[in-house]
Write an enzyme that holds these catalytic residues in place. Structure first.
Site, PDB file in Angstrom:
ATOM      1  N   GLU A   1      27.956 -57.311 -16.058  1.00 24.46           N
ATOM      2  CA  GLU A   1      27.693 -56.543 -17.266  1.00 24.46           C
ATOM      3  C   GLU A   1      28.024 -55.093 -16.909  1.00 24.46           C
ATOM      4  OE1 GLU A   1      24.445 -54.702 -20.252  1.00 24.46           O
ATOM      5  OE2 GLU A   1      24.025 -55.054 -18.153  1.00 24.46           O
TER       6      GLU A   1
ATOM      7  N   ASP B   1      23.234 -57.744 -13.905  1.00 27.52           N
ATOM      8  CA  ASP B   1      22.813 -56.803 -14.933  1.00 27.52           C
ATOM      9  C   ASP B   1      23.096 -55.355 -14.531  1.00 27.52           C
ATOM     10  OD1 ASP B   1      21.225 -56.249 -17.418  1.00 27.52           O
ATOM     11  OD2 ASP B   1      19.924 -55.234 -15.972  1.00 27.52           O
TER      12      ASP B   1
END
Length: 635
Positions: free
Chosen positions: A369, A316
């Site tokens: 990401e 993330d």
């Protein structure tokens, strides 16, 4: 009155050397609470890193949470590790560390950073546990190197476990064991190859969706025990479905029982707030330049792949790690030693992370990401890349959703928006994401973005998914989008499963099922999904008709596919398309099929003609359905 704490250690001198040099990637085997027998007594060995502590003791329900009853011993080697064996402590006992800081004499109660299980929030204690479990996925793991590779289908269903489906009468989420029955069968029915869980590591605050972690080594107790979560992964593997875990090494919350100011000093977070505090999320940022912190984080990534048999990690907020000026104004950040904006310590950490993951585990993937143009994110470390297997294609997502929300009458003026992604599609190994971030905060659901009357909205949605699945790269779809959820996602409720009673919603789900089947069965859609030679434009400049036509190509050219997309609600008859060779066109997928909710406009088998078109010696005239994609084989 102090109780007996026996001197004992799981650390060798080599362990200490590796830990202090940032190269120990199995710290979960040493730190934390380890049930064992020592000199004929059952008990638990505890170890915690707290170099700025004056005293550390274990408090828990076994000593009435009294400070000083079970003090730990600090190691002599200046590692900052406190440890000891406490007889009589057993599985299921709750505990914390009581730390008196040498910095300011403050007394802190901290959860164990390496706890294998935590109390269910809002309670915050750690729980003595083990990871004994009899796995049944040996066959799956042995084949994973082949089935999980970059030239194989990778269609991901993204799930928030707490809101996928709820027991209405009890107003609760499904347990891990219930999900092992219902979620596994549903993902298999839809044809996805992988499931991705939004963070399941223990987190205190539900509205964070799991992205503010306090228990990095513990699956959340909201849905059951660690063994129950293992059983869920086991069930997915039995069904031939890979499991990807969202992982958050970018920041952590300031909760008092968490990692922040752990021993009264900036132990895990960077001491300079320009590098150690995240203004967007009001959270703390790891100190990637500290060796012991890198060992902690990489050990955590390895832990989920090792002990829980995860098949991949979606990392993330990578962009927030890579840039010193991320979400900061001038004067709020300091350039690196070369005068640049890159966080050199974070870059080195990411490279070490991916090197270790791919070295130690066959067939796993890491997915970034990463929302910027940082170069070579998914290229190997040894040629200067960051070493991820894949990267989210945020530009594709943004441009495509912007295009689709336009009334079709205006799309002719925005042809470049829908075709532009192909100018950079092969610079990285891209995953095309329609994730949870796109269905919250007023953005509307994916269906809610689609223009037109009801029929057109659903036709647009089927077209969007067809374009997505035939575009180079892998795919990710957030739960609920596969059947056309009307409303935005709400973390505290359930998906609107009643919508599947309606034909148009059932048609969207059937569209996804057919697209997943097509993606898996047709090698042209996955064998070269990250290679420029796996794609060829036929026509990208027919803006007046808003049509795209392209080839998807695999190792065997006889199995190549022709894809034609019509982004307007008009039927295009006798539309001429150049083709690479003579033969017959067989329609193998049509998003306008009646069983999908379409109008049923289709092509019977049509022959090519030796008429030059689109720069090719052969061509064919076809009918393109309204707001639809059609996929052909050339026989």
């Amino acid at each position: 009155m102090k109780k007996e704490v026996q001197v004992h250690s799981l650390f060798s001198e080599f362990d200490i050397y590796l830990f202090k040099s940032g190269k120990h990637f199995r710290l979960y085997e040493k730190f934390g609470a380890h049930p064992m027998e020592l000199q004929g007594e059952e008990g638990v060995y505890f170890a915690v890193w707290a170099p700025s502590a004056k005293n550390v003791s274990v408090i828990g329900d076994f000593n009435y949470w009294l400070e000083g009853e079970h003090p730990l011993n600090v190691r002599w080697d200046e590692s900052g590790i406190w440890e000891g064996f406490i007889p009589g402590v057993k599985l299921g006992d709750k505990y914390k560390y009581k730390i008196q800081s040498s910095v300011n004499d403050a007394k802190l109660e901290k959860a164990d950073p390496y706890a294998l299980k935590c109390e269910r929030p809002p309670n915050t204690a750690s729980i003595v546990w083990d990871l004994n479990y009899k796995w049944k996925d040996k066959k799956y793991l042995e084949s994973r190197k082949e089935t999980n590779s970059l030239d194989k289908p990778f269609s991901i269903y993204e799930v928030h476990l707490g809101s996928w489906k709820r027991k209405v009468e009890e107003n609760r989420a499904l347990s891990y064991l219930e999900l092992a029955q219902e979620l596994v069968s549903y993902v298999k029915e839809c044809g996805f190859t992988h499931v991705e869980f939004m963070p399941i590591m223990e987190y205190p605050y539900d509205p964070s969706w799991g992205y503010q972690l306090t228990g990095y080594f513990a699956p959340t107790s909201r849905f059951g025990d660690p063994q129950d979560f293992m059983a869920l992964i086991d069930a997915f593997h039995k069904a031939g479905i890979g499991v990807i875990l969202d992982w958050v090494p970018s920041h952590f919350p300031e909760d008092k029982h968490g990692l922040g100011m752990f021993d009264g000093s900036h132990l895990y977070e960077h001491p300079d707030p320009r590098k150690g505090y995240h203004p967007d999320w009001k959270s703390l940022i790891f100190n990637y330049g500290r060796n012991e912190v890198r060992s902690f984080l990489i050990s955590n990534a390895v832990f989920w792949l090792d002990k829980y048999h995860a098949d991949g990690l979606r990392v993330d907020a990578v962009a927030s790690m890579l840039y010193l000026d991320y979400s900061r104004e001038d004067g709020q950040w300091e350039p690196n030693e070369h005068g640049g904006r890159e966080n050199l310590d974070a870059i080195q950490f990411v490279r070490e992370l991916n090197t270790e993951v791919y070295r130690s585990f066959e067939g796993v993937q890491t997915i970034a990401e990463e929302s910027t143009s940082f170069p070579m994110v998914s290229k190997p470390v040894d040629i200067g890349g960051l070493g991820f297997g894949m990267k989210w294609m945020m530009g594709w997502m943004h441009d495509t959703l912007e295009y689709f929300k336009k009334d079709p009458i205006y799309r002719q003026y925005h042809q470049n928006d829908i075709s532009f992604s192909m100018t950079y599609a092969f610079t990285e190994n891209f995953t095309l994401p329609l994730s949870h971030d796109e269905v919250v905060y007023g953005k509307k659901s994916i269906l809610g973005r689609m223009p037109g009357d009801e029929w057109q909205r659903f036709a647009n949605l089927r077209l969007l998914y067809s374009y997505m699945f035939t575009h180079p790269g892998t795919n990710l779809l957030f739960m609920g989008s596969e059947f056309g959820q009307h409303e935005e996602w709400k973390f505290s409720g359930s998906l609107d499963w009643h919508l599947l009673e309606y034909d148009l919603h059932k048609g969207v789900k059937e569209t996804i099922t057919q697209l997943n089947s097509l993606y898996k069965k047709q090698p042209a859609l996955h064998e070269k999904q990250f290679e420029a030679r796996g794609f060829e434009w036929i026509s990208y400049d027919d803006a007046q008709n808003s049509v795209l036509a392209y080839m998807r190509k695999g190792e065997n050219e006889k199995k190549d596919l022709l894809v034609v997309c019509n982004f307007t609600p008009g039927i295009l008859e006798n539309y001429q398309i150049g083709v690479p060779r003579k033969g017959k066109l067989k329609e193998i997928f049509n998003s306008d099929a009646k069983e999908l909710g379409g109008s049923g406009v289709k092509n019977e088998q049509v022959k090519t003609a030796p008429e030059s078109w689109h720069g090719r010696e052969h061509s064919v005239k076809i009918t393109i359905p309204p707001l639809a994609a059609v996929v052909f084989q050339i026989l």
